[in-house]
Every structure is written in structure tokens, then in C-alpha cells.
Design a protein around this motif. Structure first.
Motif, PDB file in Angstrom:
ATOM      1  N   UNK A   8       0.783  -1.223   0.000  1.00 60.19           N
ATOM      2  CA  UNK A   8       0.000   0.000   0.000  1.00 60.19           C
ATOM      3  C   UNK A   8       0.820   1.280   0.000  1.00 60.19           C
ATOM      4  N   UNK A   9       1.969   1.314   0.673  1.00 58.28           N
ATOM      5  CA  UNK A   9       2.719   2.546   0.776  1.00 58.28           C
ATOM      6  C   UNK A   9       3.176   2.994  -0.603  1.00 58.28           C
ATOM      7  N   UNK A  10       3.003   4.278  -0.897  1.00 58.86           N
ATOM      8  CA  UNK A  10       3.368   4.821  -2.193  1.00 58.86           C
ATOM      9  C   UNK A  10       4.808   5.328  -2.170  1.00 58.86           C
ATOM     10  N   UNK A  11       5.637   4.796  -3.044  1.00 57.07           N
ATOM     11  CA  UNK A  11       7.012   5.273  -3.155  1.00 57.07           C
ATOM     12  C   UNK A  11       7.038   6.554  -3.981  1.00 57.07           C
ATOM     13  N   UNK A  12       7.894   7.509  -3.563  1.00 60.10           N
ATOM     14  CA  UNK A  12       7.910   8.820  -4.197  1.00 60.10           C
ATOM     15  C   UNK A  12       9.203   9.062  -4.967  1.00 60.10           C
ATOM     16  N   UNK A  13       9.064   9.826  -6.064  1.00 58.90           N
ATOM     17  CA  UNK A  13      10.258  10.185  -6.813  1.00 58.90           C
ATOM     18  C   UNK A  13      10.914  11.414  -6.199  1.00 58.90           C
ATOM     19  N   UNK A  14      12.009  11.844  -6.799  1.00 56.44           N
ATOM     20  CA  UNK A  14      12.789  12.952  -6.238  1.00 56.44           C
ATOM     21  C   UNK A  14      11.982  14.242  -6.158  1.00 56.44           C
ATOM     22  N   UNK A  15      11.233  14.536  -7.218  1.00 55.96           N
ATOM     23  CA  UNK A  15      10.455  15.764  -7.236  1.00 55.96           C
ATOM     24  C   UNK A  15       9.346  15.778  -6.202  1.00 55.96           C
ATOM     25  N   UNK A 178      17.884   8.061  -6.672  1.00 54.03           N
ATOM     26  CA  UNK A 178      16.661   8.089  -5.879  1.00 54.03           C
ATOM     27  C   UNK A 178      15.504   7.393  -6.586  1.00 54.03           C
ATOM     28  N   UNK A 179      15.584   7.277  -7.915  1.00 56.10           N
ATOM     29  CA  UNK A 179      14.495   6.672  -8.675  1.00 56.10           C
ATOM     30  C   UNK A 179      14.601   5.155  -8.766  1.00 56.10           C
ATOM     31  N   UNK A 180      15.825   4.619  -8.627  1.00 55.30           N
ATOM     32  CA  UNK A 180      15.978   3.181  -8.794  1.00 55.30           C
ATOM     33  C   UNK A 180      17.237   2.686  -8.098  1.00 55.30           C
ATOM     34  N   UNK A 181      17.228   1.407  -7.736  1.00 57.85           N
ATOM     35  CA  UNK A 181      18.397   0.796  -7.109  1.00 57.85           C
ATOM     36  C   UNK A 181      19.553   0.771  -8.100  1.00 57.85           C
ATOM     37  N   UNK A 182      20.773   0.788  -7.561  1.00 56.65           N
ATOM     38  CA  UNK A 182      21.947   0.846  -8.417  1.00 56.65           C
ATOM     39  C   UNK A 182      22.978  -0.182  -7.991  1.00 56.65           C
ATOM     40  N   UNK A 183      23.535  -0.886  -8.982  1.00 58.28           N
ATOM     41  CA  UNK A 183      24.597  -1.838  -8.684  1.00 58.28           C
ATOM     42  C   UNK A 183      25.895  -1.136  -8.317  1.00 58.28           C
ATOM     43  N   UNK A 192      16.443   3.159   6.232  1.00 63.05           N
ATOM     44  CA  UNK A 192      15.500   3.948   7.038  1.00 63.05           C
ATOM     45  C   UNK A 192      14.944   5.043   6.136  1.00 63.05           C
ATOM     46  N   UNK A 193      13.744   4.843   5.625  1.00 65.87           N
ATOM     47  CA  UNK A 193      13.115   5.832   4.753  1.00 65.87           C
ATOM     48  C   UNK A 193      12.512   6.945   5.596  1.00 65.87           C
ATOM     49  N   UNK A 194      12.683   8.176   5.132  1.00 68.07           N
ATOM     50  CA  UNK A 194      12.191   9.345   5.855  1.00 68.07           C
ATOM     51  C   UNK A 194      10.974   9.928   5.145  1.00 68.07           C
ATOM     52  N   UNK A 195       9.921  10.177   5.884  1.00 63.09           N
ATOM     53  CA  UNK A 195       8.663  10.740   5.392  1.00 63.09           C
ATOM     54  C   UNK A 195       7.882   9.716   4.572  1.00 63.09           C
ATOM     55  N   UNK A 196       8.430   9.314   3.426  1.00 62.79           N
ATOM     56  CA  UNK A 196       7.829   8.267   2.590  1.00 62.79           C
ATOM     57  C   UNK A 196       8.964   7.559   1.858  1.00 62.79           C
ATOM     58  N   UNK A 197       8.800   6.281   1.550  1.00 63.70           N
ATOM     59  CA  UNK A 197       9.865   5.579   0.819  1.00 63.70           C
ATOM     60  C   UNK A 197      10.082   6.197  -0.558  1.00 63.70           C
ATOM     61  N   UNK A 198      11.326   6.238  -0.990  1.00 62.16           N
ATOM     62  CA  UNK A 198      11.647   6.726  -2.327  1.00 62.16           C
ATOM     63  C   UNK A 198      11.510   5.554  -3.313  1.00 62.16           C
ATOM     64  N   UNK A 199      11.421   5.873  -4.590  1.00 62.47           N
ATOM     65  CA  UNK A 199      11.187   4.837  -5.593  1.00 62.47           C
ATOM     66  C   UNK A 199      12.275   3.767  -5.592  1.00 62.47           C
ATOM     67  N   UNK A 200      13.515   4.158  -5.273  1.00 64.67           N
ATOM     68  CA  UNK A 200      14.602   3.178  -5.280  1.00 64.67           C
ATOM     69  C   UNK A 200      14.410   2.091  -4.230  1.00 64.67           C
ATOM     70  N   UNK A 201      13.599   2.382  -3.198  1.00 64.73           N
ATOM     71  CA  UNK A 201      13.388   1.399  -2.138  1.00 64.73           C
ATOM     72  C   UNK A 201      12.686   0.149  -2.635  1.00 64.73           C
ATOM     73  N   UNK A 202      12.071   0.238  -3.814  1.00 69.23           N
ATOM     74  CA  UNK A 202      11.426  -0.953  -4.385  1.00 69.23           C
ATOM     75  C   UNK A 202      12.455  -2.040  -4.686  1.00 69.23           C
ATOM     76  N   UNK A 203      13.711  -1.635  -4.908  1.00 66.13           N
ATOM     77  CA  UNK A 203      14.763  -2.597  -5.187  1.00 66.13           C
ATOM     78  C   UNK A 203      15.539  -3.018  -3.957  1.00 66.13           C
ATOM     79  N   UNK A 204      15.036  -2.656  -2.778  1.00 60.28           N
ATOM     80  CA  UNK A 204      15.722  -2.999  -1.527  1.00 60.28           C
ATOM     81  C   UNK A 204      15.045  -4.192  -0.873  1.00 60.28           C
ATOM     82  N   UNK A 205      15.840  -5.171  -0.462  1.00 55.90           N
ATOM     83  CA  UNK A 205      15.261  -6.410   0.075  1.00 55.90           C
ATOM     84  C   UNK A 205      15.619  -6.654   1.537  1.00 55.90           C
ATOM     85  N   UNK A 206      16.282  -5.698   2.187  1.00 58.49           N
ATOM     86  CA  UNK A 206      16.673  -5.890   3.584  1.00 58.49           C
ATOM     87  C   UNK A 206      15.600  -5.426   4.558  1.00 58.49           C
ATOM     88  N   UNK A 207      16.028  -5.126   5.758  1.00 54.41           N
ATOM     89  CA  UNK A 207      15.117  -4.645   6.808  1.00 54.41           C
ATOM     90  C   UNK A 207      14.834  -3.170   6.540  1.00 54.41           C
TER      91      UNK A 207
END
Length: 239
Positions: A8-15, A178-183, A192-207
């Protein structure tokens, strides 16, 4: 009915993230120092949840906090101060200190609490692995231009990619867009996402923790954040 935060949580872009912060400062009259304090304390609490004192393998609960010159670095300084109050033993590495008065104020607060500061990052990765239980990455954040990272930060990222101890990143892992995970970036165990998760967090699999309970309801609705219910009186939750 319980929420399903991952869905449900909406990931946000940089803007969008910048617009939310601007509105908090301009229309809701939050102060910059106030926001940094809220975020920094929430980060410290997230660390205590992810790495309780009792779980740390070494005798001393040592934490290396790497702070950049911008807002994420200030949040790292506040996090270090609160960790000291929570009986952790933070050390700050400040590659480039900021000329901003707020950043300097947070630096002085840490100095007054006798939090040690390094003038250089140990080049031998083994030194970090042996001396610290954890690294907190508060270097870059969502405003960083990952395509044009300047020294000393590329060298620091190379070192952090080799450490064996856990890394916890503030808002956006350093080296990630900020828009996507990077190798090319680091691979933290905790985000630790602040305010709302950023779009790159979709590629994060940890805690993954979210610190955004302070947001006014009108902003949550306007930006369709779909924030989950926070438990009890907690200022953050694990997604």
C-alpha cells in the motif's frame, strides 16, 4: 483490519519528495532544524530496533557514522547524538564539513557529548570490521547526483562495498539513484526511509523502516502516501 505496508505505501520520486519537504517548511511552518531532529532521532530508534545492544557481538557497541555535507549528514549527526544517549558508542567520520550553520550546530552538539570524530576513513577494511559493529551511511541522500559523485565519496563507497559488518542507510543508500536501485552503490542491510519511501526502495530487500508519523494528514492525503498505521506511540515502523 491490518494494513499491508509493502503493497500500500506509495514510493515517491525525487520531485515529489522535495515538494513534500518544501510544503512542510513553507506552509506548515516546520523548521529545518525541527525536521532534521525528528528524522535523526527516528533513525537512532530504528538502529536500536534493528541492532539491539544485546545482539551486538563485540563487547563495545561501536558504531561508525559517516556523514556527508548536506542534509543527510546533519541527520546522521543527530542520529549519532541520540545513539550516544541510548548507550551506543558512535564515532563520526566527516569527510567534508558543511559551512551551513545548522550542520555546524549539530557538529558542536556531538563534540560537547564527547562523541569522537575521525579525520580520515581507515584505508584497511579490516580496521573497520574489527573496530565497529555497524556503519551508518548518512552521506548522500535523495538530492545527490549519483552520476557525478566527487572525491572523497567514490573511494568511501569502494571501502563500504568491502566491509563485512552491517550497513544502515539513511533515506537513500549512497550511490543509488533516488528513482531506482543501483549496482554501483552500496548494499545495506537496513534502510530507514524518511517521510515516505523513495522509488529506489522498491529494489531494496533488507530490513526497511519508515519514519513518517509526524506528517500532517492533509499532506498524506494530497500526495496519496497511503501510510500504514503506526503501532502504539512509535514514531517509525518496519515495512
Amino acid at each position: 483490519m491490518t494494513h499491508s505496508p509493502r503493497q500500500e505505501v506509495t514510493n515517491k520520486n525525487k520531485g515529489e519528495a522535495a515538494a513534500i519537504e518544501t510544503e512542510l517548511l513553507r506552509d506548515y511552518r516546520f523548521g529545518q532544524q525541527q525536521l532534521i531532529e525528528i528524522w535523526g532521532q527516528a533513525c537512532a530508534i530504528a538502529i536500536t530496533k534493528a541492532f539491539p545492544l544485546s545482539s551486538l557481538a563485540k563487547k563495545q557497541p561501536t558504531v561508525l557514522v559517516i556523514c556527508g555535507p548536506d542534509q543527510n549528514g546533519s541527520i546522521g549527526l543527530v542520529c549519532a547524538r541520540h545513539l550516544r544517549m541510548y548507550e551506543y558508542e558512535p564515532t563520526i567520520y566527516h569527510p567534508q564539513r558543511s559551512s551551513q550553520s545548522l550542520h555546524q550546530d549539530f557538529t558542536v552538539q556531538c563534540e560537547k557529548m564527547d562523541i569522537p570524530s575521525l579525520s580520515y576513513l581507515p584505508t584497511e577494511v579490516q580496521l573497520i570490521n574489527d573496530a565497529y559493529n555497524l556503519v551508518i551511511d548518512a552521506m548522500m541522500g535523495p538530492d545527490a547526483d549519483c552520476a557525478n559523485i566527487k572525491e572523497p565519496y567514490p573511494g568511501i563507497l569502494v571501502t563500504l562495498k568491502q566491509v563485512k559488518i552491517p550497513i544502515a542507510s539513511v533515506d537513500v543508500p549512497s550511490g543509488w539513484d533516488v528513482e531506482e536501485a543501483s549496482e554501483d552503490g552500496i548494499a545495506p542491510e537496513v534502510l530507514i526511509s524518511l517521510t515516505a519511501p523513495k522509488k529506489c526502495a522498491r529494489g531494496f530487500s533488507g530490513k526497511h523502516f519508515l519514519a513518517g508519523r509526524f506528517l500532517p494528514y492533509d499532506i498524506q492525503k494530497k500526495y496519496e502516501l497511503n501510510l500504514p498505521d503506526y503501532p502504539g506511540t512509535d514514531c517509525l515502523l518496519e515495512l
